[in-house]
Structures are given as C-alpha cells and as structure tokens.
Write an enzyme that holds these catalytic residues in place. Sequence first.
Site, short mmCIF file in Angstrom:
data_model
loop_
_atom_site.label_atom_id
_atom_site.label_comp_id
_atom_site.label_asym_id
_atom_site.label_seq_id
_atom_site.Cartn_x
_atom_site.Cartn_y
_atom_site.Cartn_z
N ARG A 273 1.02 -1.49 0.21
CA ARG A 273 0.00 0.18 -0.05
C ARG A 273 1.29 1.19 -0.21
O ARG A 273 0.75 2.39 -0.53
CB ARG A 273 -0.92 0.36 1.38
CG ARG A 273 -2.28 -0.75 1.00
CD ARG A 273 -2.94 -1.06 2.29
NE ARG A 273 -2.03 -1.61 3.71
CZ ARG A 273 -3.04 -2.09 4.33
NH1 ARG A 273 -4.17 -2.51 3.95
NH2 ARG A 273 -2.27 -3.47 4.70
N HIS B 87 7.01 -24.98 14.24
CA HIS B 87 8.41 -25.01 14.29
C HIS B 87 9.09 -26.03 15.38
O HIS B 87 9.49 -27.37 14.85
CB HIS B 87 9.57 -23.82 14.84
CG HIS B 87 8.76 -23.00 14.32
ND1 HIS B 87 8.62 -22.44 12.12
CD2 HIS B 87 8.72 -21.29 14.43
CE1 HIS B 87 9.09 -21.55 12.65
NE2 HIS B 87 8.83 -20.75 13.61
N ASP C 9 2.77 -19.54 18.27
CA ASP C 9 3.31 -19.21 17.74
C ASP C 9 4.32 -19.81 16.79
O ASP C 9 5.95 -19.73 16.31
CB ASP C 9 4.04 -17.50 18.26
CG ASP C 9 5.56 -17.30 17.65
OD1 ASP C 9 5.51 -16.65 16.04
OD2 ASP C 9 6.60 -16.73 18.01
C1 BG6 Z 1 9.43 -16.34 14.30
C2 BG6 Z 1 8.55 -16.38 15.39
O1 BG6 Z 1 8.52 -17.66 13.44
O2 BG6 Z 1 10.45 -17.43 14.38
C3 BG6 Z 1 9.05 -15.44 16.35
O3 BG6 Z 1 7.34 -16.00 15.21
C4 BG6 Z 1 10.52 -16.31 16.89
O4 BG6 Z 1 8.80 -15.55 17.48
C5 BG6 Z 1 11.47 -17.09 15.71
O5 BG6 Z 1 11.58 -15.40 17.46
C6 BG6 Z 1 12.57 -18.22 15.58
O6 BG6 Z 1 12.76 -18.37 14.53
P1 BG6 Z 1 15.39 -18.49 14.92
O7 BG6 Z 1 15.30 -19.32 12.77
O8 BG6 Z 1 15.74 -17.77 14.99
O9 BG6 Z 1 14.89 -19.93 15.93
#
Ligand code: BG6
Length: 501
Positions: free
Chosen positions: A62, A253, A248
């Site tokens: 935007r 992950h 999150d």
């Molecule tokens: C992100 C989360 O997906 O992964 C964050 O939204 C987090 O909150 C991050 O800090 C961590 O990623 P990495 O690669 O630093 O372990």
Amino acid sequence: MEDISTPNPLLQGLELTREPEPFAIVIFGVTGDLTRKKLIPALFSLFVKEHISRFRIIGFARRPWGKEGFREQAADMLDKKEFQNVSSDIKNTFLSRLEYIQSPFEEQDGYARIDEYTKGFHTRIYYLSTPPNAYEPIIEGLGNHGLQAQEHCSTRIIVEKPFGRDLASARKLNMTLSKYFQEEQIYRIDHYLGKETVQNLMVLRFGNGIFEPIWNNRYIDHVQITVSEKIGVGTRGNYYEQAGALRDMVQNHVFQLLSLTAMEPPNDLRPDSIRNEKVKVLSSLRPITYREVGDCTVRGQYAEGVIDGQEVPGYREEKGVSEDSRTETFVALKLFLDTWRWAGVPFFLRSGKRLARRTSEIAVYFKEPPHHIFSSQTPTLQKNHLIIRIQPDEGMTMVFNAKIPGYTTVMRPVKMDFFYGRTFGETPPEAYERLLLDAMIGDSTLYTRRDEIESSWGFITRILKGWEEDDSPIPQYRAGGAGPEETRELLGDEKRRWSKL
Ligand code: BG6
C-alpha cells in the site's frame, strides 16, 4: 523495463545444478519486516552466489514507495556485514531487477498490473508476507485475474506463517487457496525446515546404521525438544498478544522437529514420500483432552529479570501488550505418539521467550542398563543421551558414562562432540535462501502440506480450547531463567531432568 528473461551470457556453460528457470517473484507486503530482514538479503545472496541470474522482483504494497523508493529501501537492506565486499556493480544489477506496484490488497487495479511485470518469465511466484488478514483478499485478487494459471508458466504461491490461528481458520485458508491453486502450487513456509541442521536430522537417522536400531521404545526413555530464546516480544507485542508461544512456535517449528525425529523412514526422497511419513507422526499424536490440559501442559509468562547483564521488562510491560494479558510466552507439553515404535515414550516439548539461553535442540534420553552392577560405587548415574543442536553451535553431543581414572570404579558422564563449524568450516546458507531456491525450482519437500498443517492444528486447537476453560493465573517466570517451576513436574519420573538452559 530491461528484458532480463533471456539467459545471462556470463553464466552460460556454468555448471549450476540448481539454477531455476527465469522467474518473477511478487512479494505482497514488501514494506514489512520480513522483506527487510530475510527476503531481500536471501534473494541477493542467491544472486551473489550465482544460483539465480534471470529474475525480476516485484514489490506489492500500500505504501507509496514507487520503484525508486523500493530500490533505495532495498539498497539499505543490503547494507549488511556479509555483503560488505560485494561490488557496487553487482548490487546495482540486482537493484535494477526491482519493480513496485502500489495498491491496496482489496482493490483490483494492482492485480491487473501484475501480468505486465511478470510477462516473459517461465516461473511466477507470489509470496504472501502481509498480516494474515490480507491473505484471503490477495488470493481472491490473484484468482479473479486468472494469475494462478497462465499458459506455459509454472505458478506457485508461498504462504508465510501464521497459517491460521486454529483448525477452523487454517481449513478456511486452505479452502480459499484450493479454489484457485492446485496443492502442488502451494508452498506453506516454515523457516525451520530451511535450516541445515533440521535437514540433517534425516541424514543422521537414515544415512547411518547405528542410530535407527535403537531409535524406539525398547531403548529410548524419553525425548526432549527445546526451542528457547533470549529475546522478548520486542516490537511485535500486538501480533504476539493474538498468538502466544503455542501458536507462534509449537504448532509449526517445534512440531516440524518432532515429526522429523519420530517419523518412519520414507521409501525415497520424493516430496510426498517424506511428507506422508511426517503426517503420520502428527496424526498419531494422542489428543490432549480438556480434562488433561492441566497435567500435560504448562504455560508461563515472563516477568522482569536480567538477560546478558541487562534488566529487561516483563511481558505485561511490553508495548502492545495488555496489563492483564493471559497470553503465554512459554509453553511445555508432554505428548505421546500412539505408534508401534513410540508406545510408552513421552515426548517433552518446551518453547519460550526471555529464557536463560538461546537454543533449539533435540535431546534423546536412552534407558538405563537393565542391571546396574556399579550401583555401590556410583549410586545415581545420568542416562545416556544424544543432544542434536539445531542452533546455535550446530552439531551433536553424545553423553555417556566413563570410569574416572584411578584405583576405584567410580564413574561420571563424559561427552563426545561434533561441531558443524569445526568439521565443515563454512557457514551454512540462511534458511530462507534454501527455501526460496526450492520454490523457484519447484521442489516442495521442505514446505508443509495441507494435511500436515491441519493435523497439527487439530491437536493444538484442543489444547487452546482446554486453556480457554481454565481461568487459573498464568505462572510468571523470571526473565533470564529456565521457565516456570511447574515445568519440572511435567517430567513425572524423579530421575528425569530437563536439559540445562
Ligand atoms: C518465528 C517466530 O517464526 O520464529 C518468532 O514468529 C521467533 O517469535 C522466530 O522469534 C525464531 O526463529 P529462529 O530462526 O531465530 O529460531
């Protein structure tokens, strides 16, 4: 516009096994943080390493940046230590490939211009990097203009996390995507899968003969998966209030780490062979009913404390966070997989912010010998365990017991270490580089499939519902510590200990 869809003569004849077809990538929400921190640096790095040569990057947002504004911003994004020695010619060539479409996501004009910018490119990638409430309007916008399936082109869509906030919203998003895109065109990103050490999990397990025979409930006592961070929520308070650690970090992950640790060997390396096995793990998770959430989950919220010698505020004092917030910044879970291999083996997962150490690791604890003939000399011994360090200090450590030299048989744990850095020297590529390159080539192995995401949300949503019913106070933990006290009890057995944070 310069025609860059023809081969670059400088690169002809060069053996690049992973060079994609000429591609155009449209980044929706290009003015956001992800483009600055990850996407532009990753694309530039691929260009510098000559993995990509014929491409165009189209920012779509935007804000009234315009082409020149986008190029200036991108120049600033490349102002990083690792690019210091790259010549300005290379930087300028890269920047000359950047275009910009200014448009609200809900209005149709912007979409009408996409074709003009992507013409001549065999591969077209749409990258959704906006706040999630814009995903559906963008998908509809693309679909309404027929941009999802153009003749003689391969079109793909990459969807950033958060992919939904519970099972219903993830399903809804999947439905909208599937109205226009085939599953093979949809790339749901989880940057953990782009990490070198995460990919090595399969090599460790299935490229070696020694681990797999003992990777089961006969020899393994329990498994711990930890993803801990020192950082707090920083400037993302607003987002985090809606998310929390379970959504999150765990749904995506941590569950990826769980799937790769627990999956059965795939028959081959085709994307679906691997993803079929990962889905089986998630669908074998024993549901945590709302009556069990109290026994199988621990939540926490960071209070003020000290990190690296600096005083830091508590979560409720962070910008964008409500004073009486009930959002968890720490979560620990006790899980079981109802499978032949894992029957009776608990998996303990924990993830949190503002903890003592930044680490992502998998610790596999083995059972003790069946008969302890040394008990009079060393009454308590640590269980043998293998720690797989995803980050930092990427590598592995095997902890086992050894006799302390001397005239008596007294033992203590010792370590056998492998460090990636020491062995291979090179810094592994950034996760986003690998993932973007895979999407350009059309390899979806390291992306999440629809059933995978829905299985994980199915499990997580039950926990979220259980928590909604529970109005007891959220335990607070000191920033810089190991998380709430209650986490200890989750392990059950007195002899089990969490790996040190
Ligand atoms: C992100 C989360 O997906 O992964 C964050 O939204 C987090 O909150 C991050 O800090 C961590 O990623 P990495 O690669 O630093 O372990």
